[in-house]
Design an enzyme around this catalytic site. Sequence first.
Site, PDB file in Angstrom:
ATOM      1  N   HIS A 154       0.825  -1.206   0.000  1.00  0.00           N
ATOM      2  CA  HIS A 154       0.000   0.000   0.000  1.00  0.00           C
ATOM      3  C   HIS A 154       0.858   1.254   0.000  1.00  0.00           C
ATOM      4  O   HIS A 154       0.601   2.185  -0.764  1.00  0.00           O
ATOM      5  CB  HIS A 154      -0.945   0.022   1.204  1.00  0.00           C
ATOM      6  CG  HIS A 154      -1.671   1.320   1.328  1.00  0.00           C
ATOM      7  ND1 HIS A 154      -1.214   2.334   2.140  1.00  0.00           N
ATOM      8  CD2 HIS A 154      -2.769   1.793   0.707  1.00  0.00           C
ATOM      9  CE1 HIS A 154      -2.026   3.365   2.026  1.00  0.00           C
ATOM     10  NE2 HIS A 154      -2.976   3.064   1.177  1.00  0.00           N
TER      11      HIS A 154
ATOM     12  N   TYR B 116      -0.002   6.362  -6.947  1.00  0.00           N
ATOM     13  CA  TYR B 116      -1.186   7.187  -6.699  1.00  0.00           C
ATOM     14  C   TYR B 116      -0.856   8.676  -6.619  1.00  0.00           C
ATOM     15  O   TYR B 116      -1.520   9.492  -7.262  1.00  0.00           O
ATOM     16  CB  TYR B 116      -1.886   6.731  -5.413  1.00  0.00           C
ATOM     17  CG  TYR B 116      -3.062   7.606  -5.057  1.00  0.00           C
ATOM     18  CD1 TYR B 116      -4.266   7.469  -5.717  1.00  0.00           C
ATOM     19  CD2 TYR B 116      -2.950   8.590  -4.070  1.00  0.00           C
ATOM     20  CE1 TYR B 116      -5.346   8.274  -5.416  1.00  0.00           C
ATOM     21  CE2 TYR B 116      -4.013   9.398  -3.762  1.00  0.00           C
ATOM     22  CZ  TYR B 116      -5.211   9.243  -4.433  1.00  0.00           C
ATOM     23  OH  TYR B 116      -6.268  10.043  -4.136  1.00  0.00           O
TER      24      TYR B 116
ATOM     25  N   HIS C 250      -0.892  -8.885  -9.725  1.00  0.00           N
ATOM     26  CA  HIS C 250      -1.406 -10.132  -9.163  1.00  0.00           C
ATOM     27  C   HIS C 250      -1.628 -11.171 -10.265  1.00  0.00           C
ATOM     28  O   HIS C 250      -1.354 -12.354 -10.075  1.00  0.00           O
ATOM     29  CB  HIS C 250      -2.712  -9.896  -8.404  1.00  0.00           C
ATOM     30  CG  HIS C 250      -2.521  -9.360  -7.034  1.00  0.00           C
ATOM     31  ND1 HIS C 250      -2.363  -8.017  -6.774  1.00  0.00           N
ATOM     32  CD2 HIS C 250      -2.462  -9.980  -5.833  1.00  0.00           C
ATOM     33  CE1 HIS C 250      -2.213  -7.846  -5.476  1.00  0.00           C
ATOM     34  NE2 HIS C 250      -2.269  -9.017  -4.878  1.00  0.00           N
TER      35      HIS C 250
END
Length: 151
Positions: free
Chosen positions: A31, A39, A66
Amino acid sequence: MLRFSDRLFYKDWWNSNTGAECLRKWNVLIHDWLYTYIYKDLYENVFPKNKFLSKAVVFVVAALFHEYIVGISVRMFVPITSMLYLIPTVIIPFQNKSDNNPAFNVFVWFGFGFTISTKFTILTIEHFARINCPLNEETFYNYIIPRMFYC
């Protein structure tokens, strides 16, 4: 890897009140990396002040990564992970931050169980389709196109 006390790999994601908080606490290292290097750059430079598009691109990047890991580990490409990553991209931004609705938490937990079981089921179906329908020639497209659709 987990025996050092200065490492923080996850927080208490099971106590989260919102879906976004759960995703932030799920894997702190990933994250933080996605937030810092993807981001923030998207939010400040590419899509100025547009949180939804920036979050959507981050979810797409995470889904592709993923998908790459799953594809390498099981030696087949079935884009189920990418499709299931669209669900949090669309639903989580619409949740009211001040709303501690338990129904949404139940939906998030149901979503975790549903997506994980769907991934395992589809990968198992594809695995047995590849065993029962061998190909005469091996091409690149045979690794990309799932055989469960035409076997």
